[in-house]
Design an enzyme around this catalytic site. Structure first.
Site, PDB file in Angstrom:
ATOM      1  N   LYS A  53       0.841  -1.202   0.000  1.00  0.00           N
ATOM      2  CA  LYS A  53       0.000   0.000   0.000  1.00  0.00           C
ATOM      3  C   LYS A  53       0.880   1.257   0.000  1.00  0.00           C
ATOM      4  CE  LYS A  53      -3.827  -2.368   2.169  1.00  0.00           C
ATOM      5  NZ  LYS A  53      -4.488  -2.828   3.380  1.00  0.00           N
ATOM      6  N   GLN A  97      -4.608  -1.533   9.553  1.00  0.00           N
ATOM      7  CA  GLN A  97      -4.522  -2.862   8.943  1.00  0.00           C
ATOM      8  C   GLN A  97      -5.055  -3.909   9.932  1.00  0.00           C
ATOM      9  OE1 GLN A  97      -3.268  -3.502   5.705  1.00  0.00           O
ATOM     10  NE2 GLN A  97      -4.085  -5.534   6.078  1.00  0.00           N
ATOM     11  N   ASP A 120     -11.351   2.640   4.226  1.00  0.00           N
ATOM     12  CA  ASP A 120     -11.688   1.212   4.175  1.00  0.00           C
ATOM     13  C   ASP A 120     -13.211   1.019   4.064  1.00  0.00           C
ATOM     14  OD1 ASP A 120     -10.012  -0.885   3.968  1.00  0.00           O
ATOM     15  OD2 ASP A 120      -9.653  -1.161   6.122  1.00  0.00           O
TER      16      ASP A 120
END
Ligand code: NAP
Length: 291
Positions: A53, A97, A120
């Site tokens: 990422k 994460q 997200d």
């Protein structure tokens, strides 16, 4: 034989679009969008995902930082960092994460994230916006699936769509997005009766189950578009999807391979979400974030 839906090529297109968008953003606002990723602990898979990422963000000109915290981090400390990032002006996207170590409740971390920075798309407000058809950030993998379907040219309005799998991360948001695109949606799961018959109704079939090659070509309506979200290993340890590609590609009109289908789209959509979040924050949400 089905056309291959090339997620690698389409994700490259998305990344190029985002890079151009970042350039235009900088020209207009004098800074680039910022993405902050938080990694707690040293889970090897998570470490690789976060590195990918970080690299992908840098490639399109998004600024950012990875906050690497020890696995002794408490929920209070993690939530504290998220709240600090909520308040930081040049942070447009926040991604923690998952999974996080035992003792930290994922839903508390998600709830602490400002919905305007929730790249997200997991905050309850983002989920509510998706189902209400109002402005909000949408989870990356589902958005990636929608882009792949769009690239096939298949009209969704009035089409029958079947999604197998009802997780909050994948199945449910895909169903919501298909509904928003006026498909008639069936959301199937492990208790669904006669799943092959349900699948045979689908003009668009999305598999998000996590079971190696479970969906056989005989379950697929001739000419259907098939999106395989599954990321599994076969007996030889090779990466493969939920769909039996060989038999399915003989029946479908278009199908994603695994690897090289949905997988590459997820990070590309994270970059797009970061740009959209930055634009929405600066233009007071005047732009719809649902695509
Ligand atoms: P998950 O949370 O484990 O959910 C799996 C879903 O499949 C559940 O809703 C479950 O039903 C359903 N299911 C399980 N066995 C079934 C069966 N025999 N028949 C019908 N439905 C069944 O998984 P997930 O997080 O959604 O992920 C699904 C797959 O997508 C995994 O392979 C994952 O690795 C992959 N994935 C890929 C990406 C990507 O970027 N490509 C991103 C995320 C996930 P119940 O609810 O009834 O238990």
């Amino acid at each position: 034989m089905a056309n291959l839906i090339d997620g690698k090529a389409i994700s490259k297109l998305v990344r190029e679009e985002v890079a151009r968008g970042v350039g235009a953003f900088k020209a207009q606002y004098g800074r680039v969008p910022g993405l902050h990723v938080v990694l707690v602990g040293e889970d090897p898979a998570s470490t690789v995902y976060v590195r990918n990422k970080e690299k992908a963000a840098a490639e399109v000109g998004i600024s950012g930082r990875v906050h690497r915290l020890p696995n002794t981090t408490t929920e209070e400390e993690l939530v504290g960092l998220v709240r600090e990032l909520n308040q930081t002006g040049d942070v447009d996207g926040i991604l923690v994460q998952f999974p996080v170590p035992n003792g930290i409740r994922q839903h508390k971390v998600v709830a602490a994230t400002a919905p305007s920075k929730d790249v997200d798309g997991l905050h309850p407000e983002s989920i509510g916006a998706l189902w209400a058809g109002t402005k909000g950030l949408v989870p990356c993998t589902p958005r990636g699936c929608m882009r792949l379907i769009a690239e096939t040219g298949m009209p969704l309005s009035g089409a029958k769509a079947v999604v197998i799998g009802r997780s909050n991360l994948v199945g449910k948001p895909i169903a919501g997005l298909l509904l928003a695109a006026n498909a008639t949606v069936t959301l199937a799961h492990s208790k669904t009766q006669d799943l092959p018959a349900v699948c045979r109704e689908a003009d668009v079939l999305v598999a998000a189950v996590g079971r190696t090659k479970m969906i056989h070509g005989s379950w697929i309506k001739p000419g259907a578009v098939v999106i395989d979200v599954g990321m599994n290993r076969d007996d030889a340890g090779r990466l493969c999807g939920d769909v039996d590609f060989e038999s399915a590609s003989a029946v479908a009109s278009a199908i994603t391979p695994v690897p090289g289908g949905v997988g590459p789209m997820t990070i590309a959509m994270l970059l797009e979400n970061t740009l959209l979040a930055a634009l929405a924050r600066l233009t007071r949400g005047s732009r719809t974030l649902i695509s």
